[in-house]
Scaffold this motif. Structure first.
Motif, short mmCIF file in Angstrom:
data_model
loop_
_atom_site.label_atom_id
_atom_site.label_comp_id
_atom_site.label_asym_id
_atom_site.label_seq_id
_atom_site.Cartn_x
_atom_site.Cartn_y
_atom_site.Cartn_z
N LYS A 20 1.55 9.51 7.72
CA LYS A 20 2.21 9.58 6.41
C LYS A 20 2.51 8.25 5.71
CE LYS A 20 6.59 10.58 8.84
NZ LYS A 20 7.66 11.72 8.95
N ARG A 21 2.34 8.30 4.45
CA ARG A 21 2.68 6.97 3.76
C ARG A 21 3.35 7.28 2.62
NH1 ARG A 21 0.95 5.90 7.93
NH2 ARG A 21 -0.54 4.36 8.64
N LYS A 22 4.04 6.41 1.82
CA LYS A 22 4.64 6.46 0.49
C LYS A 22 4.11 5.44 -0.30
CE LYS A 22 9.06 8.48 1.62
NZ LYS A 22 10.54 8.07 1.81
N ILE A 23 3.76 5.72 -1.55
CA ILE A 23 3.51 4.83 -2.62
C ILE A 23 4.64 5.00 -3.80
CG2 ILE A 23 1.84 4.20 -4.33
CD1 ILE A 23 -0.44 4.96 -2.61
N ASP A 24 5.15 3.87 -4.14
CA ASP A 24 6.16 3.75 -5.38
C ASP A 24 5.12 3.53 -6.38
OD1 ASP A 24 7.97 3.36 -7.09
OD2 ASP A 24 9.27 2.05 -6.08
N ASN A 25 5.14 4.54 -7.27
CA ASN A 25 4.14 4.41 -8.55
C ASN A 25 5.15 4.58 -9.66
OD1 ASN A 25 1.55 4.30 -9.50
ND2 ASN A 25 1.86 6.60 -10.15
N SER A 26 6.51 4.11 -9.49
CA SER A 26 7.36 3.98 -10.64
C SER A 26 6.65 3.28 -11.72
CB SER A 26 8.76 3.47 -10.30
OG SER A 26 9.19 4.06 -9.27
N HIS A 27 6.14 2.23 -11.76
CA HIS A 27 5.70 1.40 -12.85
C HIS A 27 4.16 1.50 -13.05
CE1 HIS A 27 9.30 -1.19 -12.47
NE2 HIS A 27 8.97 -1.24 -11.31
N TYR A 28 3.54 2.70 -12.53
CA TYR A 28 2.16 3.17 -13.12
C TYR A 28 1.49 2.07 -12.74
CZ TYR A 28 4.40 7.59 -14.35
OH TYR A 28 5.16 8.50 -14.12
N ASP A 29 1.32 1.06 -11.93
CA ASP A 29 0.33 0.04 -11.74
C ASP A 29 -0.89 0.30 -10.75
OD1 ASP A 29 -0.83 -2.54 -10.96
OD2 ASP A 29 1.03 -3.48 -10.85
N ILE A 30 -1.87 0.53 -11.72
CA ILE A 30 -3.10 1.51 -11.35
C ILE A 30 -3.58 0.30 -10.20
CG2 ILE A 30 -5.27 2.01 -11.84
CD1 ILE A 30 -4.38 3.01 -14.42
N GLU A 31 -3.87 -0.97 -10.50
CA GLU A 31 -4.32 -1.73 -9.54
C GLU A 31 -3.71 -1.96 -8.20
OE1 GLU A 31 -7.71 -3.03 -9.80
OE2 GLU A 31 -7.47 -1.60 -11.69
N LYS A 32 -2.27 -2.00 -8.18
CA LYS A 32 -1.41 -2.07 -7.19
C LYS A 32 -1.71 -0.96 -6.27
CE LYS A 32 3.32 -2.78 -5.73
NZ LYS A 32 3.61 -1.53 -5.17
N CYS A 33 -1.76 0.27 -7.07
CA CYS A 33 -2.04 1.44 -6.39
C CYS A 33 -3.24 1.53 -5.59
CB CYS A 33 -1.91 2.57 -7.32
SG CYS A 33 -1.84 4.16 -6.41
N LYS A 34 -4.36 1.16 -6.19
CA LYS A 34 -5.68 0.95 -5.52
C LYS A 34 -5.64 0.23 -4.31
CE LYS A 34 -8.82 2.21 -9.57
NZ LYS A 34 -9.74 1.65 -10.32
N VAL A 35 -4.80 -1.02 -4.19
CA VAL A 35 -4.75 -2.01 -3.20
C VAL A 35 -4.25 -1.31 -2.05
CG1 VAL A 35 -3.70 -4.20 -2.45
CG2 VAL A 35 -5.00 -4.03 -4.62
N GLU A 36 -2.97 -0.74 -2.19
CA GLU A 36 -2.46 0.10 -1.21
C GLU A 36 -3.19 1.12 -0.65
OE1 GLU A 36 1.86 1.00 -1.57
OE2 GLU A 36 1.93 0.14 -3.54
N LEU A 37 -3.87 2.13 -1.53
CA LEU A 37 -4.73 2.93 -1.03
C LEU A 37 -5.80 2.53 -0.13
CD1 LEU A 37 -4.75 5.47 -4.08
CD2 LEU A 37 -3.73 5.90 -2.06
#
Length: 279
Positions: free
Chosen positions: A255-272
């Motif tokens: 299991k993992r968590k992603i903090d998407n509070s700022h809807y930073d798409i590129e940051k989210c993609k990097v984490e994924l």
């Protein structure tokens, strides 16, 4: 062992659907066959969308009341022993605007998400077992949006205000069923529930927000606490999140968590990509 199931969870407006799409795309770029099933998919392999449940005697009674379309209904019902599943959303799509409104309203009352909690859980756990057994030895990776935690919380807490322990136990049953698929849970977190919900209200049709607020405040937990309107809905969402995070901590799967509070798409993609690189 290869991960065969990736489940995306989080509150409405957190970005679950977008993340689920990203996951499927990243897997495809890696040469992995990804099967994405988002919320509302009528052919979801582990969930029921737009499906009603009738025992044999109840189904026979339904047919007797609608003799003019008896053969049509009989040819489209899905039978499991003495149980009958009517995929009414598919039937309505097939028939179009001429689908008898009286019949539709009657069938809606037996929607699997309108059944008593224990009956619903029994049908859903059977569905998940069937999914696992059918796909355990395949090489595809399934990507599910919201049906692992959100849906149990929606019917258990939001609709019926079932004791928290029973709702948690329901999700833990699902965990045990899919454990052999080496699943990965990705929880999309939002720190400010109010702004997240208000963003969803702003972006989606008014019919969605009106229906959502009504569902969250006029039954179950919301009604029991006298909640109403947007503020009341946010109170219920906060309680739902508290239980979701408690479940997250109890789960013994990847299991993992992603903090998407700022809807930073590129940051989210990097984490994924970092998460999926280790699969």
């Amino acid at each position: 062992m290869q991960t065969q199931l990736i489940m995306i969870e989080g509150l409405p407006g957190s970005g679950k659907s977008t993340v689920a799409q990203f996951v499927a795309e990243i897997l495809a770029d890696k040469g992995v066959e990804a099967k994405l099933y988002q919320e509302g998919h009528l052919d979801h392999p582990a969930d029921y969308e737009g499906v009603s449940f009738y025992r044999e005697d109840e189904f026979m009674e339904l047919l007797s009341k609608h003799e003019q379309i008896k053969e049509w209904l009989e040819s489209r019902v899905v039978r499991h022993g003495n149980n009958n599943l009517i995929p009414y959303r598919k039937l309505k799509n097939e028939w179009g605007h001429d689908f008898p409104e009286e019949l539709l309203q009657e069938i809606l009352t037996r929607d699997i998400y309108e059944l008593p909690f224990d009956e619903h859980v029994s049908l859903m756990t059977e569905k998940w077992r069937s999914f696992k057994e059918s796909n355990l030895h395949r090489h595809s990776v399934y990507v599910f949006d919201c049906c692992f935690i959100q849906n149990p919380l929606t019917i258990g807490t939001v609709k019926y205000n079932i004791p928290k322990e029973k709702v948690i136990n329901y999700v833990l049953q699902l965990e045990e069923i899919v454990r052999a698929m080496n699943p990965l849970l990705i929880y999309i977190d939002q720190q400010d529930i109010r702004s997240t919900f208000e963003k969803a209200v702003h972006e989606r049709p008014k019919e969605w927000s009106d229906g959502f607020i009504d569902y969250y405040t006029n039954q179950g937990l919301g009604k029991a606490n006298g909640y109403y309107g947007v503020d009341g809905t946010i109170h219920v969402l906060q309680e739902r999140k508290n239980i979701e995070l408690e479940i997250f901590d109890l789960l013994n799967i990847s299991k993992r968590k992603i903090d998407n509070s700022h809807y930073d798409i590129e940051k989210c993609k990097v984490e994924l990509r970092e998460m999926l690189d280790v699969l």
